[in-house]
Enzyme design. Structure first.
Site, PDB file in Angstrom:
ATOM      1  N   HIS A  51      -0.982  -4.570  -8.153  1.00 16.14           N
ATOM      2  CA  HIS A  51      -0.933  -4.301  -6.349  1.00 16.14           C
ATOM      3  C   HIS A  51      -1.288  -5.923  -5.933  1.00 16.14           C
ATOM      4  O   HIS A  51      -0.547  -6.225  -4.192  1.00 16.14           O
ATOM      5  CB  HIS A  51      -1.812  -3.379  -6.216  1.00 16.14           C
ATOM      6  CG  HIS A  51      -1.006  -2.214  -6.251  1.00 16.14           C
ATOM      7  ND1 HIS A  51      -0.317  -1.328  -6.415  1.00 16.14           N
ATOM      8  CD2 HIS A  51      -2.322  -1.093  -7.783  1.00 16.14           C
ATOM      9  CE1 HIS A  51      -0.165  -0.438  -6.901  1.00 16.14           C
ATOM     10  NE2 HIS A  51      -1.481  -0.511  -7.472  1.00 16.14           N
TER      11      HIS A  51
ATOM     12  N   ARG B 146       0.402  -7.235  10.634  1.00 20.31           N
ATOM     13  CA  ARG B 146      -0.296  -8.351  10.635  1.00 20.31           C
ATOM     14  C   ARG B 146       1.311  -9.493   9.884  1.00 20.31           C
ATOM     15  O   ARG B 146       2.002  -8.885   9.676  1.00 20.31           O
ATOM     16  CB  ARG B 146      -0.929  -8.996   9.557  1.00 20.31           C
ATOM     17  CG  ARG B 146      -0.662  -8.522   8.717  1.00 20.31           C
ATOM     18  CD  ARG B 146      -1.581  -8.331   6.730  1.00 20.31           C
ATOM     19  NE  ARG B 146      -1.007  -8.403   5.575  1.00 20.31           N
ATOM     20  CZ  ARG B 146      -1.476  -7.284   5.058  1.00 20.31           C
ATOM     21  NH1 ARG B 146      -1.727  -6.084   5.832  1.00 20.31           N
ATOM     22  NH2 ARG B 146      -0.155  -7.686   4.373  1.00 20.31           N
TER      23      ARG B 146
ATOM     24  N   GLU C  15       3.695  12.895  -3.013  1.00 17.90           N
ATOM     25  CA  GLU C  15       5.094  12.171  -3.157  1.00 17.90           C
ATOM     26  C   GLU C  15       5.527  12.451  -4.476  1.00 17.90           C
ATOM     27  O   GLU C  15       5.015  12.683  -5.340  1.00 17.90           O
ATOM     28  CB  GLU C  15       4.667  10.896  -2.897  1.00 17.90           C
ATOM     29  CG  GLU C  15       4.624  10.674  -1.302  1.00 17.90           C
ATOM     30  CD  GLU C  15       4.373   9.404  -1.476  1.00 17.90           C
ATOM     31  OE1 GLU C  15       5.124   8.399  -2.206  1.00 17.90           O
ATOM     32  OE2 GLU C  15       4.219   8.791   0.247  1.00 17.90           O
TER      33      GLU C  15
ATOM     34  N   LYS D 151      -2.642   6.772   5.997  1.00 21.24           N
ATOM     35  CA  LYS D 151      -0.809   7.106   5.269  1.00 21.24           C
ATOM     36  C   LYS D 151      -0.508   8.207   5.678  1.00 21.24           C
ATOM     37  O   LYS D 151       0.561   7.881   6.070  1.00 21.24           O
ATOM     38  CB  LYS D 151      -1.000   6.320   3.904  1.00 21.24           C
ATOM     39  CG  LYS D 151      -1.921   5.062   3.027  1.00 21.24           C
ATOM     40  CD  LYS D 151      -1.314   4.161   3.830  1.00 21.24           C
ATOM     41  CE  LYS D 151      -2.242   2.821   4.161  1.00 21.24           C
ATOM     42  NZ  LYS D 151      -2.338   2.228   5.226  1.00 21.24           N
TER      43      LYS D 151
HETATM   44  C1  MV4 Z   1       4.984   5.163  -4.855  1.00 17.44           C
HETATM   45  C2  MV4 Z   1       5.355   4.044  -6.057  1.00 17.44           C
HETATM   46  C3  MV4 Z   1       6.198   5.719  -6.928  1.00 17.44           C
HETATM   47  N1  MV4 Z   1       6.641   6.272  -6.457  1.00 17.44           N
HETATM   48  N2  MV4 Z   1       5.378   5.632  -4.738  1.00 17.44           N
HETATM   49  C4  MV4 Z   1       1.609   1.799  -4.576  1.00 17.44           C
HETATM   50  C5  MV4 Z   1       1.007   1.081  -3.796  1.00 17.44           C
HETATM   51  C6  MV4 Z   1       1.184   1.644  -2.880  1.00 17.44           C
HETATM   52  N3  MV4 Z   1       1.322   0.543  -1.592  1.00 17.44           N
HETATM   53  C7  MV4 Z   1       2.170   2.332  -2.531  1.00 17.44           C
HETATM   54  N4  MV4 Z   1       2.811   1.871  -4.723  1.00 17.44           N
HETATM   55  C8  MV4 Z   1       3.377   2.425  -4.920  1.00 17.44           C
HETATM   56  N5  MV4 Z   1       4.381   4.254  -4.706  1.00 17.44           N
HETATM   57  C9  MV4 Z   1       5.661   6.976  -5.593  1.00 17.44           C
HETATM   58  N6  MV4 Z   1       5.862   7.874  -4.200  1.00 17.44           N
HETATM   59  C10 MV4 Z   1       4.776   3.025  -7.212  1.00 17.44           C
HETATM   60  C11 MV4 Z   1       4.631   2.973  -6.090  1.00 17.44           C
HETATM   61  C12 MV4 Z   1       3.992   1.354  -7.058  1.00 17.44           C
HETATM   62  C13 MV4 Z   1       3.922  -0.210  -6.301  1.00 17.44           C
HETATM   63  C14 MV4 Z   1       4.638  -0.383  -5.150  1.00 17.44           C
HETATM   64  C15 MV4 Z   1       5.146  -1.238  -4.354  1.00 17.44           C
HETATM   65  C16 MV4 Z   1       5.139  -2.331  -5.351  1.00 17.44           C
HETATM   66  C17 MV4 Z   1       4.166  -1.921  -6.676  1.00 17.44           C
HETATM   67  C18 MV4 Z   1       3.839  -1.357  -6.953  1.00 17.44           C
HETATM   68  C19 MV4 Z   1       3.164  -1.000  -8.793  1.00 17.44           C
HETATM   69  C20 MV4 Z   1       3.107   0.181  -8.783  1.00 17.44           C
HETATM   70  C21 MV4 Z   1       2.794   1.709  -8.309  1.00 17.44           C
END
Ligand code: MV4
Length: 673
Positions: free
Chosen positions: A235, A296, A200, A116
């Site tokens: 998630h 994918r 972040e 990542k």
């Molecule tokens: C974040 C965020 C808030 N701020 N990054 C969750 C899984 C990962 N792929 C990225 N995620 C998140 N990153 C920052 N800087 C909140 C999430 C997040 C989230 C993102 C997409 C879809 C659902 C989510 C559920 C909880 C937290």
């Protein structure tokens, strides 16, 4: 074009890929595990090759066996679907080495997106917007803290190797930072064998908006617009839609172009998805930031297909075969609105733990604008070995309102029985005013939890009456044809005359709905029939079963259609959008072991035994941990319910157990007087 393609997957995505291959005249080879010998994808394919035992690591993840199957059957290309080997760079490389086309991106592109932090550095260089943060190699805790200070609280610590939210910690102040960092590193090390993290700025209520991209082998790339996948639970996506509500043309184009830049920065080929989070807070002004790229075809690709009118698997095959992209950017347009929901075998009232069992009854909805992608049929087993998704329901309408109405209607029509599903939960999401108002962000389910998970709702009198009438009609053989053949073709109850001659005035049926026990009485009168539920008054009723099995019930002058499926003593009723399952019982039956108390300790859910903490013959006190189960990556400890003796332990560490399996024979100690 390829003459034969092997699909290295199972379930709905294998069926989905086979469908397009068939349309294009491409022969298909399925692979399967021992648990899937008779699965839908095996039946659909022209040929099938057995890989090995049910666990994925012994079958669907066996790269060498899959390549051998391709060689043995003469398949020229392998479609990996999603999950399993779809994002495995070594597998992509092994395909190339074996002279088989991997229908996916080059191994280097998969690798570039695997880390990542490395992915973020590549995107930064390519000018794709990133959340303010630190993605460096230096992991000195002091440096990480000073970076967090620079970014400003709250911050989010994420595992570099991560995904799916594992190793993620939100930190709201400097005081919390050291403990959160240690926790994130521990979890990252345990989950990925790599404890590196990135930091972040934490967006508290983001939207998840992703862009579908496609690139061909000549370096041309386009975007097929966006999907909003904000409605997730831990998630796991629950609802996906396209286009994203409220998206303006300028932002759509900016995100699309950023996603294409991202794909081109890593030499991407084929179908990919660039995930962004969008700051939905008032101060955020809808700013979007790159999160990660999925190399994918995604589960939710059908909503993109619905609004663009394109077949993305067809596109994948064209590109893998070295042809140019079927359409250029300015030839792609959005038509209407599409929504997908994922139907899972899981128990929303039991913390969404996966459910297993036989799909005793399964009738998917149909109709204009309705698509169901599924890999199971009525009678199939949902086992503990694979993803518990039963189907995807995709609806398409001229606009979002029409799509939502179609979604609600299709969910109302969906008939599933035999195991627990999230169907009622999906119905509540689809009916929620906040969903209609498109108030979408990643906290949607959490925010509306009490509306979406109201707990058990008592079944209606309508359902109870229908269940009782169904049994009578079946017993009496009172089908529409029988009625039509009788002397009075208009009487649906023609056959019931016999009861009157025998001077039977009523019959009783008994149901259990959770803790509640309800008697339903059907009354027979010369003038017609009546039904009373529990202590309620008698109400006039008419009912028939049509040739297609549907019931027509007229209760109190209110006419509705219903379906009833009986699975053992369980009676499932679908009546005008309501679905309920109740248990019929015989109040006079002798239940021998009632009140025996304990004796068996059973698995509360399907899972794997990770640890046995006791042995046969052990005397234990109440609360002593006896056995540890793992399900959905969580551990559950089964403890002694009372003081007693362990008589036998039926499983060992590593064994898979079904829901309800007896784990330990347990003898409670004699109660002291
Ligand atoms: C974040 C965020 C808030 N701020 N990054 C969750 C899984 C990962 N792929 C990225 N995620 C998140 N990153 C920052 N800087 C909140 C999430 C997040 C989230 C993102 C997409 C879809 C659902 C989510 C559920 C909880 C937290």
């Amino acid at each position: 074009m390829f003459g034969k393609v092997l699909i290295a997957n199972r379930g709905e995505i294998a069926c989905r890929v086979i469908r397009t291959c068939r349309r294009l005249g491409i022969a298909t080879v399925a692979v399967c595990s021992e648990a899937d010998r008779n699965a839908a994808h095996v039946e659909m394919a022209d040929e099938a090759v057995l890989l090995g035992p049910a666990p994925a690591r012994d079958s669907y993840l066996k790269a060498d066996l899959i390549l051998k199957a391709a060689r043995d059957t003469g398949a020229q290309a392998i479609h990996p679907g999603y999950g399993f080997l779809s994002e495995n760079d070594a597998f992509a490389e092994a395909c190339a080495a074996a002279g088989v086309v991997f229908i996916g991106p080059p191994a280097d592109a998969i690798r570039a997106m695997g880390s990542k932090s490395a992915a973020k550095r590549i995107m930064e260089k390519a000018g794709v917007p990133l959340v303010p943060g630190y993605h460096g190699e230096d992991q000195d805790p002091e440096l990480l803290l000073s970076e967090a200070r620079r970014i400003g609280w709250p911050v989010l610590i994420k595992a570099t190797a991560g995904g799916g939210g594992k190793g993620m910690r939100a930190v709201h102040s400097e005081a919390e930072f050291p403990a959160a960092l240690a926790g994130a590193k521990r979890e990252a090390a345990a989950s990925f064998g790599d404890d590196r993290v990135l930091i972040e700025k934490y967006l508290v209520t983001p939207r998840h908006i992703e862009i579908q991209v496609f690139a061909d082998q000549s370096g041309q790339a386009v975007y097929l617009f966006e999907r909003d996948c904000s409605i997730q639970r831990r998630h796991q996506k629950v609802v996906e839609e396209a286009p994203a509500p409220g998206m303006d043309e300028a932002t759509r184009r900016a995100m699309g172009e950023a996603a294409v830049k991202a794909a081109q920065a890593i030499g991407y080929v084929g179908a990919g998805t660039v995930e962004f989070i969008v700051d939905a807070s008032p101060e955020g002004k809808g700013a979007f930031y790159f999160m990660e790229m999925n190399t994918r075809l995604q589960v939710e690709h059908p909503v993109t297909e619905a609004i663009t009118g394109q077949d993305l698997v067809d596109w994948q095959l064209q590109v893998a075969d070295g042809r140019p992209l079927p359409l250029a950017q300015d030839e792609l347009t959005i038509n209407g609105h599409a929504i997908e929901v994922r139907l899972y075998a899981e128990d929303p009232d039991g913390d969404f733990l996966p459910a297993t069992g036989r799909l005793a009854h399964l009738v998917p909805p149909m109709g204009p604008g309705v698509r169901v992608d599924s890999g199971v049929r009525a009678g199939d087993e949902v086992s503990i070995h694979y993803d518990p998704m039963i189907a995807k329901l995709i609806v398409h309408g001229a606009d979002r309102d029409e799509a939502i109405r179609r979604l609600q209607a299709a969910l109302a029509d969906y008939e599933v029985a035999g195991l627990k599903t999230n169907l009622a939960f999906l119905r509540r999401v689809a009916a929620h005013p906040a969903f209609a108002a498109a108030e979408l962000d990643t906290r949607f389910i959490e925010r509306h939890r009490t509306d979406l998970l109201p707990g058990p709702v008592p079944v209606s009198d309508r359902v109870l009456a229908t269940a009782a009438l169904h049994r009578l009609l079946v017993l009496a053989g009172a089908t529409a044809e029988r009625a039509a053949a009788s002397s009075d073709p208009h009487s649906p109850w023609a056959i019931a005359d016999g009861w009157r001659m025998n001077a039977v005035s009523h019959v009783d049926d008994h149901f259990r709905d959770g803790e509640r026990e309800i008697a339903v009485r059907v009354h027979f009168h010369a003038a017609g029939y009546g039904v009373s539920v529990g202590e309620g008054p008698e109400r006039p009723v008419r009912a028939t079963i049509e040739a297609d099995g549907r019931m027509i019930v007229d209760l109190d002058g209110h006419r509705f259609t219903a379906r009833v499926a009986e699975v053992g003593t369980r009676v499932h009723v679908w009546a005008a959008g309501e679905h309920a399952a109740i248990d019929r019982f015989d109040p006079f039956a002798f239940t021998g072991d009632e009140g025996a108390g304990g004796g068996r300790l059973v698995a509360p859910m399907p899972g794997k035994v990770v640890q046995v903490l006791t042995e046969a013959g052990a005397a234990v006190t109440k609360g002593t941990p006896l056995i540890v189960l793992e399900a959905m990556k969580m551990e559950h400890t089964i403890a002694a319910p009372v003081d007693g003796t362990v008589e036998a332990v039926h499983y060992a560490a590593g064994d898979l157990v079904e829901d309800g399996a007896e784990l330990i024979a347990f003898a409670p100690a004699e109660a002291k007087a």
